[in-house]
Design a protein around this motif. Structure first.
Motif, PDB file in Angstrom:
ATOM      1  N   SER A 166       0.830  -1.214   0.000  1.00 22.67           N
ATOM      2  CA  SER A 166       0.000   0.000   0.000  1.00 22.67           C
ATOM      3  C   SER A 166       0.856   1.252   0.000  1.00 22.67           C
ATOM      4  O   SER A 166       0.528   2.253  -0.661  1.00 22.67           O
ATOM      5  CB  SER A 166      -0.936  -0.006   1.216  1.00 22.67           C
ATOM      6  N   ILE A 167       1.965   1.229   0.752  1.00 27.21           N
ATOM      7  CA  ILE A 167       2.871   2.380   0.768  1.00 27.21           C
ATOM      8  C   ILE A 167       3.429   2.618  -0.634  1.00 27.21           C
ATOM      9  O   ILE A 167       3.484   3.760  -1.117  1.00 27.21           O
ATOM     10  CB  ILE A 167       4.005   2.165   1.780  1.00 27.21           C
ATOM     11  N   GLY A 168       3.850   1.547  -1.296  1.00 30.99           N
ATOM     12  CA  GLY A 168       4.385   1.683  -2.650  1.00 30.99           C
ATOM     13  C   GLY A 168       3.363   2.242  -3.619  1.00 30.99           C
ATOM     14  O   GLY A 168       3.664   3.125  -4.438  1.00 30.99           O
ATOM     15  N   LYS A 169       2.139   1.749  -3.538  1.00 35.43           N
ATOM     16  CA  LYS A 169       1.075   2.231  -4.438  1.00 35.43           C
ATOM     17  C   LYS A 169       0.711   3.683  -4.132  1.00 35.43           C
ATOM     18  O   LYS A 169       0.438   4.467  -5.042  1.00 35.43           O
ATOM     19  CB  LYS A 169      -0.155   1.335  -4.310  1.00 35.43           C
ATOM     20  N   LEU A 170       0.700   4.024  -2.834  1.00 37.84           N
ATOM     21  CA  LEU A 170       0.393   5.400  -2.457  1.00 37.84           C
ATOM     22  C   LEU A 170       1.488   6.345  -2.945  1.00 37.84           C
ATOM     23  O   LEU A 170       1.208   7.450  -3.434  1.00 37.84           O
ATOM     24  CB  LEU A 170       0.225   5.505  -0.944  1.00 37.84           C
ATOM     25  N   ALA A 171       2.740   5.899  -2.829  1.00 42.51           N
ATOM     26  CA  ALA A 171       3.855   6.698  -3.339  1.00 42.51           C
ATOM     27  C   ALA A 171       3.701   6.932  -4.839  1.00 42.51           C
ATOM     28  O   ALA A 171       3.917   8.041  -5.343  1.00 42.51           O
ATOM     29  CB  ALA A 171       5.182   6.013  -3.030  1.00 42.51           C
TER      30      ALA A 171
END
Length: 289
Positions: free
Chosen positions: A105-110
């Protein structure tokens, strides 16, 4: 028949036979509970619907459906739906137990924030889980953003300190900080998150902040229990709900909003980089029916 299929069946019966009777309301309440809305919220929702039906003298299932959509939509309207990224840098602590899709999720949000023109920096603050920083670095590469990390076992506070220093030096817009998903006990987790907040207070006191909890939608009421515990520890500003696809029992969204007054800000609907989307209450309620 799926959970939401049972809800649709209740509406079908009402439309065909035009009976908004006790059996209909009982069946609807059971369906909402099975959809992970929770007993309290489901009971309260059906009670409100009964009142509207009686007050407005509704006669058909379609009329009652429209009323229920309004009731559920209203229950989802809690807090700010968008991230507060009003300062440079802004800081988001991303928390949650292991296995819910936190790193993903962090990667996608980034990726999403970079697409909006933001300069993003990832902070590998989960130094307790083997290979956590390596996984986050892979996602940083996919998203095309910077990352600050140290070796496994390093002090998470030291990593966050370095990340905040780097953010100021590089003109970063948003720092997304991964955190430990599991420590020895609840007190340790509380202490660790409190330490991270103190570092932000000291090093970036004027930064806008978010504390985002990542939850797996398929865990249902267990997810609500997690949310309550993390809210007590960290004071949540929003939820990222993963695995909210066609089979997920998405009533948990309503339960979280009602019981915690914390908004769902993003939902994960697939494995692709584009599959983390802002949560739209009206769209969600529309798909619910």
């Amino acid at each position: 028949m799926g959970i939401f299929g049972k809800i649709k069946q209740a509406w079908f019966n009402a439309v065909v036979w035009e009976m908004l009777d006790d059996d209909f309301f009982d069946q609807l309440e059971e369906s909402l509970i099975l959809a992970d809305m929770g007993v309290n919220v489901a009971t309260d929702t059906v009670r409100e619907l009964r009142q509207v039906v009686q007050k407005q003298h509704l006669q058909s299932g379609e009329e009652a459906k429209a009323a229920l959509r309004e009731i559920i939509s209203r229950k989802l309207m809690v807090g700010a739906g968008e991230l507060d990224l009003s300062t440079k840098p802004s800081v988001a602590l991303v928390i949650g137990v292991n296995g819910v899709g936190k790193t993903t999720s962090i990667g996608k949000l980034a990726h999403r924030l970079k697409g909006e023109g933001k300069k993003v920096l990832l902070c590998a603050g989960d130094t307790f889980r083997a290979a956590a920083a390596d996984q986050l670095e892979i996602w940083a590469g996919r998203a095309g953003v910077d990352i600050v990390r140290q070796n496994e076992g390093a002090d998470p506070g030291a990593v966050l300190f370095d990340a905040l220093q780097a953010a100021r030096a590089r003109g970063t817009d948003v720092v997304l900080c991964d955190t430990a998903g599991r420590l020895h006990n609840k007190q340790n987790l509380m202490n660790e998150l409190a330490k991270l907040r103190k570092i932000i207070d000291r090093e970036s006191p004027d930064s806008a902040r978010e504390t985002l909890l990542v939850l797996d939608a398929t865990t249902g009421q267990n997810g609500l229990i997690q949310a309550k515990q993390f809210n007590e520890i960290a004071g949540l500003t929003g939820i990222i709900l993963t695995k909210l696809d066609g089979t997920a029992k998405g009533g948990i969204v309503v339960a979280i909003a009602q019981e915690l007054k914390v908004p769902v800000k993003f939902v994960g609907v697939g494995e692709g980089m584009e599959d983390l989307r802002p949560f739209d209450p009206e769209e969600f309620v529309s798909e619910l029916f």
